[in-house]
Write a protein that holds these residues in place. Sequence first.
Motif, PDB file in Angstrom:
ATOM      1  N   ARG A  92      49.031 -14.193  50.610  1.00 55.74           N
ATOM      2  CA  ARG A  92      48.751 -14.009  52.128  1.00 55.74           C
ATOM      3  C   ARG A  92      50.514 -13.856  52.837  1.00 55.74           C
ATOM      4  O   ARG A  92      50.380 -12.691  53.475  1.00 55.74           O
ATOM      5  CB  ARG A  92      48.347 -15.342  52.898  1.00 55.74           C
ATOM      6  N   HIS A  93      51.152 -14.460  52.428  1.00 55.16           N
ATOM      7  CA  HIS A  93      52.687 -14.208  52.492  1.00 55.16           C
ATOM      8  C   HIS A  93      53.308 -12.841  52.001  1.00 55.16           C
ATOM      9  O   HIS A  93      53.779 -12.120  52.997  1.00 55.16           O
ATOM     10  CB  HIS A  93      53.618 -15.027  51.865  1.00 55.16           C
ATOM     11  N   CYS A 120      55.036  -7.608  53.943  1.00 56.54           N
ATOM     12  CA  CYS A 120      55.076  -6.176  53.062  1.00 56.54           C
ATOM     13  C   CYS A 120      54.012  -5.206  53.844  1.00 56.54           C
ATOM     14  O   CYS A 120      53.008  -5.270  53.357  1.00 56.54           O
ATOM     15  CB  CYS A 120      54.824  -6.317  51.590  1.00 56.54           C
ATOM     16  N   PRO A 121      54.747  -4.637  54.885  1.00 55.96           N
ATOM     17  CA  PRO A 121      53.637  -3.718  55.490  1.00 55.96           C
ATOM     18  C   PRO A 121      53.366  -2.573  54.425  1.00 55.96           C
ATOM     19  O   PRO A 121      53.862  -1.994  53.748  1.00 55.96           O
ATOM     20  CB  PRO A 121      54.513  -3.146  56.907  1.00 55.96           C
ATOM     21  N   GLN A 122      52.099  -2.047  54.891  1.00 52.85           N
ATOM     22  CA  GLN A 122      51.500  -1.048  54.142  1.00 52.85           C
ATOM     23  C   GLN A 122      51.842   0.391  54.649  1.00 52.85           C
ATOM     24  O   GLN A 122      51.798   0.762  55.675  1.00 52.85           O
ATOM     25  CB  GLN A 122      50.365  -1.053  53.627  1.00 52.85           C
TER      26      GLN A 122
END
Length: 93
Positions: free
Chosen positions: A85-86, A91-93
């Motif tokens: 989850r973190h 970490c945007p995709q």
Amino acid sequence: MTQEHTIWLAVGFIGQLLFTSRFLVQWIASERAHRSVVPLAFWWFSIAGGATLLAYALWRRDPVFAVGQASGLVIYARNLMLIGRHRRDTCPQ
């Protein structure tokens, strides 16, 4: 000693080896970083060792050992979920 008994003893020793490996992984990672680190591999070795030891405990019909390993598996799985989850959140995709 029967062949089944020998196989289950091997399963027990493999589980213990996997479970112990997590501490080696953690120790090496911490030494390299010069600080206390709990790498992702620690949790995967915990799951692998815990599941293998749970199977062995069930075969032995040892409720104390089985409950201890099953409880640990819940904690290890939860840690992996929190890590996942973190990573998704940071970490945007």
